[in-house]
Write a protein that holds these residues in place. Structure first.
Motif, PDB file in Angstrom:
ATOM      1  N   LEU A  73       0.805  -1.212   0.000  1.00 59.33           N
ATOM      2  CA  LEU A  73       0.000   0.000   0.000  1.00 59.33           C
ATOM      3  C   LEU A  73       0.840   1.264   0.000  1.00 59.33           C
ATOM      4  CD1 LEU A  73      -2.872  -0.996   2.484  1.00 59.33           C
ATOM      5  CD2 LEU A  73      -2.856  -1.082  -0.015  1.00 59.33           C
ATOM      6  N   GLU A  74       2.052   1.185   0.666  1.00 63.55           N
ATOM      7  CA  GLU A  74       2.879   2.397   0.749  1.00 63.55           C
ATOM      8  C   GLU A  74       3.466   2.793  -0.605  1.00 63.55           C
ATOM      9  OE1 GLU A  74       5.197  -1.203   2.190  1.00 63.55           O
ATOM     10  OE2 GLU A  74       3.224  -0.276   2.526  1.00 63.55           O
ATOM     11  N   THR A  75       3.581   1.809  -1.533  1.00 66.46           N
ATOM     12  CA  THR A  75       4.143   2.137  -2.867  1.00 66.46           C
ATOM     13  C   THR A  75       3.091   1.975  -3.967  1.00 66.46           C
ATOM     14  OG1 THR A  75       4.870  -0.160  -3.175  1.00 66.46           O
ATOM     15  CG2 THR A  75       6.438   1.400  -2.148  1.00 66.46           C
ATOM     16  N   LEU A  76       1.796   1.873  -3.565  1.00 68.18           N
ATOM     17  CA  LEU A  76       0.740   1.595  -4.559  1.00 68.18           C
ATOM     18  C   LEU A  76       0.669   2.673  -5.631  1.00 68.18           C
ATOM     19  CD1 LEU A  76      -1.713  -0.059  -5.500  1.00 68.18           C
ATOM     20  CD2 LEU A  76      -3.127   1.304  -3.951  1.00 68.18           C
ATOM     21  N   PHE A  77       0.638   3.958  -5.221  1.00 70.37           N
ATOM     22  CA  PHE A  77       0.498   5.031  -6.218  1.00 70.37           C
ATOM     23  C   PHE A  77       1.756   5.162  -7.065  1.00 70.37           C
ATOM     24  CE2 PHE A  77      -2.810   6.316  -3.198  1.00 70.37           C
ATOM     25  CZ  PHE A  77      -3.858   6.565  -4.066  1.00 70.37           C
ATOM     26  N   ALA A  78       2.920   4.975  -6.431  1.00 75.65           N
ATOM     27  CA  ALA A  78       4.163   5.102  -7.194  1.00 75.65           C
ATOM     28  C   ALA A  78       4.309   3.992  -8.221  1.00 75.65           C
ATOM     29  CB  ALA A  78       5.356   5.082  -6.234  1.00 75.65           C
ATOM     30  N   ASP A  79       3.898   2.774  -7.844  1.00 77.46           N
ATOM     31  CA  ASP A  79       4.068   1.642  -8.752  1.00 77.46           C
ATOM     32  C   ASP A  79       2.946   1.529  -9.797  1.00 77.46           C
ATOM     33  OD1 ASP A  79       6.318   1.008  -7.317  1.00 77.46           O
ATOM     34  OD2 ASP A  79       5.300  -0.483  -6.043  1.00 77.46           O
ATOM     35  N   ALA A  80       1.719   1.896  -9.399  1.00 80.59           N
ATOM     36  CA  ALA A  80       0.574   1.615 -10.294  1.00 80.59           C
ATOM     37  C   ALA A  80      -0.078   2.890 -10.836  1.00 80.59           C
ATOM     38  CB  ALA A  80      -0.464   0.792  -9.542  1.00 80.59           C
ATOM     39  N   TRP A  81       0.625   4.031 -10.757  1.00 80.03           N
ATOM     40  CA  TRP A  81      -0.023   5.275 -11.185  1.00 80.03           C
ATOM     41  C   TRP A  81      -0.446   5.285 -12.662  1.00 80.03           C
ATOM     42  CZ3 TRP A  81       1.660   8.381 -15.059  1.00 80.03           C
ATOM     43  CH2 TRP A  81       2.994   8.250 -15.469  1.00 80.03           C
ATOM     44  N   PRO A  82       0.320   4.633 -13.591  1.00 85.88           N
ATOM     45  CA  PRO A  82      -0.172   4.648 -14.987  1.00 85.88           C
ATOM     46  C   PRO A  82      -1.546   3.963 -15.125  1.00 85.88           C
ATOM     47  CG  PRO A  82       2.139   4.056 -14.921  1.00 85.88           C
ATOM     48  CD  PRO A  82       1.643   3.971 -13.524  1.00 85.88           C
ATOM     49  N   THR A  83      -1.705   2.815 -14.443  1.00 81.14           N
ATOM     50  CA  THR A  83      -2.987   2.101 -14.515  1.00 81.14           C
ATOM     51  C   THR A  83      -4.104   2.920 -13.882  1.00 81.14           C
ATOM     52  OG1 THR A  83      -1.829  -0.012 -14.397  1.00 81.14           O
ATOM     53  CG2 THR A  83      -4.173  -0.029 -13.875  1.00 81.14           C
ATOM     54  N   LEU A  84      -3.792   3.495 -12.690  1.00 77.21           N
ATOM     55  CA  LEU A  84      -4.800   4.306 -12.006  1.00 77.21           C
ATOM     56  C   LEU A  84      -5.183   5.542 -12.828  1.00 77.21           C
ATOM     57  CD1 LEU A  84      -3.347   4.104  -8.379  1.00 77.21           C
ATOM     58  CD2 LEU A  84      -5.374   2.922  -9.265  1.00 77.21           C
ATOM     59  N   ALA A  85      -4.168   6.166 -13.429  1.00 82.99           N
ATOM     60  CA  ALA A  85      -4.431   7.369 -14.233  1.00 82.99           C
ATOM     61  C   ALA A  85      -5.281   7.029 -15.461  1.00 82.99           C
ATOM     62  CB  ALA A  85      -3.109   8.002 -14.666  1.00 82.99           C
ATOM     63  N   ALA A  86      -4.987   5.880 -16.077  1.00 79.44           N
ATOM     64  CA  ALA A  86      -5.762   5.476 -17.263  1.00 79.44           C
ATOM     65  C   ALA A  86      -7.228   5.235 -16.900  1.00 79.44           C
ATOM     66  CB  ALA A  86      -5.146   4.224 -17.878  1.00 79.44           C
ATOM     67  N   MET A  87      -7.438   4.541 -15.772  1.00 79.69           N
ATOM     68  CA  MET A  87      -8.818   4.280 -15.354  1.00 79.69           C
ATOM     69  C   MET A  87      -9.525   5.585 -14.989  1.00 79.69           C
ATOM     70  SD  MET A  87      -8.697   0.665 -13.228  1.00 79.69           S
ATOM     71  CE  MET A  87      -7.510   1.202 -11.993  1.00 79.69           C
ATOM     72  N   ALA A  88      -8.817   6.492 -14.317  1.00 84.23           N
ATOM     73  CA  ALA A  88      -9.419   7.785 -13.960  1.00 84.23           C
ATOM     74  C   ALA A  88      -9.760   8.595 -15.206  1.00 84.23           C
ATOM     75  CB  ALA A  88      -8.465   8.562 -13.062  1.00 84.23           C
ATOM     76  N   ALA A  89      -8.883   8.546 -16.215  1.00 85.94           N
ATOM     77  CA  ALA A  89      -9.130   9.289 -17.455  1.00 85.94           C
ATOM     78  C   ALA A  89     -10.376   8.768 -18.172  1.00 85.94           C
ATOM     79  CB  ALA A  89      -7.908   9.183 -18.369  1.00 85.94           C
ATOM     80  N   VAL A  90     -10.537   7.440 -18.140  1.00 89.57           N
ATOM     81  CA  VAL A  90     -11.725   6.862 -18.771  1.00 89.57           C
ATOM     82  C   VAL A  90     -12.990   7.331 -18.072  1.00 89.57           C
ATOM     83  CG1 VAL A  90     -12.983   4.699 -19.146  1.00 89.57           C
ATOM     84  CG2 VAL A  90     -10.552   4.834 -19.704  1.00 89.57           C
ATOM     85  N   VAL A  91     -12.958   7.295 -16.713  1.00 88.60           N
ATOM     86  CA  VAL A  91     -14.154   7.655 -15.950  1.00 88.60           C
ATOM     87  C   VAL A  91     -14.416   9.155 -15.998  1.00 88.60           C
ATOM     88  CG1 VAL A  91     -15.184   7.681 -13.643  1.00 88.60           C
ATOM     89  CG2 VAL A  91     -13.931   5.658 -14.432  1.00 88.60           C
ATOM     90  N   LEU A  92     -13.359   9.972 -15.909  1.00 86.79           N
ATOM     91  CA  LEU A  92     -13.529  11.420 -15.811  1.00 86.79           C
ATOM     92  C   LEU A  92     -13.693  12.119 -17.153  1.00 86.79           C
ATOM     93  CD1 LEU A  92     -10.949  12.305 -13.002  1.00 86.79           C
ATOM     94  CD2 LEU A  92     -13.441  12.346 -12.830  1.00 86.79           C
ATOM     95  N   PHE A  93     -13.074  11.573 -18.203  1.00 86.03           N
ATOM     96  CA  PHE A  93     -13.048  12.292 -19.480  1.00 86.03           C
ATOM     97  C   PHE A  93     -13.682  11.504 -20.634  1.00 86.03           C
ATOM     98  CE2 PHE A  93      -9.318  13.767 -17.026  1.00 86.03           C
ATOM     99  CZ  PHE A  93      -9.719  15.084 -16.837  1.00 86.03           C
ATOM    100  N   ALA A  94     -13.255  10.251 -20.823  1.00 81.78           N
ATOM    101  CA  ALA A  94     -13.730   9.500 -21.986  1.00 81.78           C
ATOM    102  C   ALA A  94     -15.238   9.239 -21.921  1.00 81.78           C
ATOM    103  CB  ALA A  94     -12.960   8.177 -22.103  1.00 81.78           C
ATOM    104  N   ARG A  95     -15.709   8.760 -20.757  1.00 82.30           N
ATOM    105  CA  ARG A  95     -17.136   8.452 -20.648  1.00 82.30           C
ATOM    106  C   ARG A  95     -17.995   9.719 -20.743  1.00 82.30           C
ATOM    107  NH1 ARG A  95     -21.249   7.658 -16.971  1.00 82.30           N
ATOM    108  NH2 ARG A  95     -22.654   5.906 -17.482  1.00 82.30           N
ATOM    109  N   PRO A  96     -17.679  10.823 -20.023  1.00 81.20           N
ATOM    110  CA  PRO A  96     -18.468  12.049 -20.215  1.00 81.20           C
ATOM    111  C   PRO A  96     -18.442  12.555 -21.656  1.00 81.20           C
ATOM    112  CG  PRO A  96     -17.218  12.192 -18.187  1.00 81.20           C
ATOM    113  CD  PRO A  96     -16.729  10.968 -18.895  1.00 81.20           C
ATOM    114  N   ALA A  97     -17.288  12.402 -22.329  1.00 77.96           N
ATOM    115  CA  ALA A  97     -17.202  12.848 -23.722  1.00 77.96           C
ATOM    116  C   ALA A  97     -18.126  12.019 -24.609  1.00 77.96           C
ATOM    117  CB  ALA A  97     -15.767  12.755 -24.219  1.00 77.96           C
TER     118      ALA A  97
END
Length: 633
Positions: A73-97
């Motif tokens: 958990l202490e390195t979750l964002f550092a290690d998995a940020w590309p995956t998290l960012a991609a999922m956030a982009a889909v939810v925040l931008f792609a789906r509303p678009a």
């Protein structure tokens, strides 16, 4: 600006390229959909994007659970940020678009533009139906079908596009994901799909049939209500509000019964769906937990499978009601087609040319007509009305006077013989050009619920305000027009007259109709008891104006009061569709035949020795009543 760009993509009132709608259901839909097929294809694309993005949400939930359970958990964002960012982009931008794109296409472009395009084109076609078409149906029911069919066509296509993608995307993606994890997870879903399809197969056709019957009942109810309102003067004069209550109540009760029957089916479908959906959730959850406890699948898989199942359950109800609504709209369209897609019964011939009137010479040559019955109302009638001649048609009710006029303006086609104007067969000219050359003032004058100015200008739309006022003056209407005021405070020529001109008296309506004809100034004039609703003083003044109007015109007059046509050049006496006498008034009286009997019955005696009067159309002769029992029509 973005909204307006999409709102301008469909011009709803553009002239139809092929105005006649097909009679087949699918061809009827395609007749209108093809005019905006690019937008509907774009809607399919946007709908697919939304469905794919929605289907990705359960996968994202499973991914999050996997990351939480497998990553420090202490390195979750550092290690998995590309995956998290991609999922956030889909939810925040792609789906509303994707939702924005679909909304712009469905709501801004298709909903208002396409719905009204169908309404406009169906109205354009229906308003050109024959006069008989409108005689045989409620005006309210016809209007109701036109208003409902446009949205029903649109909703059918839009809902189908949505339902197809959600069924395809959710069904196939869920099945593929579950099969990839463990094929045993697909067993509850396969069973659910089988029962779900069986439910749709049972309920949807029944809901479709009930929707069509419901639409017919709704149109009938609308027609009866409008019929009562349109004839409100008759209802009031005869104190028949209770009878109208019963007339409308029957339609209300029938509509209520059919509506209840339809909603019983809907409730059964809701309960059945709720039952199989609950069974799917329980079965899938039980299967997932059993496989997890046996070590066959991991916790993150369970976290993905349960939301995926719940999403299928949620979407299944939506799809079921989408499919139900689709077939309900199909029922509405089918009911509308029964009126809208009816071929024109009276059409211009392909080679039809505009009518050209030089002299106004009218010939009825061996005309036969009987409204399609075996026994003809008019059989072998021949009549020649010479240029500038003024004739009067006389006869008892049902003798065929108004029928001859209806044949002249081609409300009906003759069943034998022909009618010519200046040698041109009216069956071979365009209907609009024919009626443009004939002015008619009828006894039962109907005005449009528009301003006085618009009603008079209907005779010649290009006329100036000064010409409108001049025509009103000649019709003895100018003075009372200046005193008019409607409920919105519009005065004079801007005042609206109410439906069918109900706010005006019969005499006022008649004078507006005469002003309209004066403005039209057509070379052929038909007067069907044109001054019957006027008092004697106004009638005398208008007769003088008509005397000027009829100069240089061919005139056919029908009169109930024989005295009003006694000065015509020639009187044509009809009996059972045949000409039994013809000639000037005095000659017919001397002959002591049919006309003389009608005259005696109406006036109580022969004319006196004095002159017939100075009116060009023959005002009441000296020593004779101007009215009396009506002998014609």
């Amino acid at each position: 600006m973005l909204f307006k760009t999409f709102e301008r993509l469909i011009a709803p009132t553009r002239p139809p390229e092929n105005p006649e709608p097909p009679t087949g259901l699918l061809r009827f839909y395609w007749h209108y959909v093809r005019q905006a097929k690019g937008l509907f294809l774009a809607l399919l694309g946007a709908g697919l994007a939304v469905a794919l993005l929605d289907a990705a949400i359960p996968v994202f939930i499973g991914q999050l659970v996997r990351l939480i359970t497998t990553q420090p958990l202490e390195t979750l964002f550092a290690d998995a940020w590309p995956t998290l960012a991609a999922m956030a982009a889909v939810v925040l931008f792609a789906r509303p678009a994707a939702l924005l794109a679909r909304g712009l296409i469905a709501n801004q472009a298709i909903a208002p533009g396409f719905s009204n395009l169908v309404r406009w084109q169906t109205h354009w076609y229906v308003v050109r139906q024959s006069f008989t078409f409108f005689q045989n149906d409620f005006a309210g029911r016809i209007a109701n079908r036109i208003m409902q069919t446009g949205p029903a066509v649109r909703e059918t296509v839009v809902m189908t596009a949505d339902a197809v993608w959600y069924i395809t995307v959710y069904g196939t993606s869920a099945m593929a994901i579950l099969a990839t994890i463990d094929s045993r997870l697909t067993l509850p879903l396969i069973g659910w799909f089988a029962i779900y399809l069986a439910l749709l197969r049972y309920f949807v056709p029944r809901l479709r049939d009930r929707a069509r019957i419901m639409s017919e009942a709704r149109s009938m109810l609308t027609g009866r209500i409008v019929d009562s309102y349109t004839n409100i003067l008759t209802v009031k004069l005869f104190a028949r509000a209770r009878e109208e209550d019963a007339y409308v109540r029957q339609a209300v009760e029938e509509h209520t019964s059919l509506f209840q029957d339809q909603l019983r089916l809907v409730t059964r479908l809701v309960v059945a769906l709720g039952t199989i959906n609950a069974a799917l959730v329980v079965a899938t959850a039980g299967m997932s937990l059993w496989l997890a406890t046996s070590g066959a699948i991991s916790a993150d898989t369970v976290a993905m499978v349960l939301p995926l199942t719940w999403q299928i359950v949620a979407i299944s109800g939506w799809v079921a009601f989408q499919v139900t609504a689709i077939f309900e709209n199909v029922g509405v369209v089918q009911e509308g087609m029964s009126t809208i897609a009816r071929p024109h019964s009276l059409t211009d011939r392909p080679e039809a040319k505009p009518l050209t009137v030089r002299d106004g010479d009218i010939r009825f040559e061996d005309v036969r007509f009987g409204y399609g019955r075996d026994v003809a109302l008019i059989d072998g009638l021949s009549l020649h009305v010479r240029p500038d001649e003024k004739i009067g048609l006389v006869g008892r009710s049902g003798a065929g006077k108004s029928t001859l006029v209806n044949l002249l303006v081609r409300f009906f086609d003759v069943e034998g013989g022909r009618i010519t104007i200046d040698g041109q067969d009216i069956a071979h000219v365009t209907q609009e050009s024919l009626r443009a050359q004939i002015s008619i003032v009828t006894q039962d004058t109907s005005l449009l619920h528009r301003s006085i100015r618009d009603n008079i200008r209907y005779g010649r739309p290009s006329a100036s305000d000064e010409e409108v006022v001049a025509a009103a003056r000649r019709a003895e209407a100018h003075e009372f027009i200046l005193e008019l005021e409607d409920q919105l405070g519009r005065r004079g020529y801007d005042a609206h007259v109410g439906e069918r001109g109900v706010k005006l008296s019969g005499g006022q309506r008649q004078r507006i109709a005469i002003a309209r004809v004066i403005l039209k100034n057509a070379p052929i004039l038909v007067l069907d008891e044109a001054t019957s609703a006027l008092d004697s003083e106004v009638e005398a003044a208008i007769q003088a104006s008509l005397g000027t109007l009829i100069q240089g015109k061919t005139v056919i007059a029908i009169a109930h009061r024989l005295s009003t046509i006694a000065r015509m050049d020639r009187l044509i006496v009809l009996e059972r569709g045949q000409i039994v006498e013809e000639g000037p008034h005095q000659a017919l009286l001397t002959r002591d035949g049919h006309y003389a009997k009608l005259w005696k019955r109406q006036s109580g005696g022969f004319l006196g020795d004095g002159p017939l009067g100075d009116s060009p159309l023959g005002g009441a002769p000296n020593g004779t009543p101007g009215g009396g029992a009506r002998a014609a029509e």
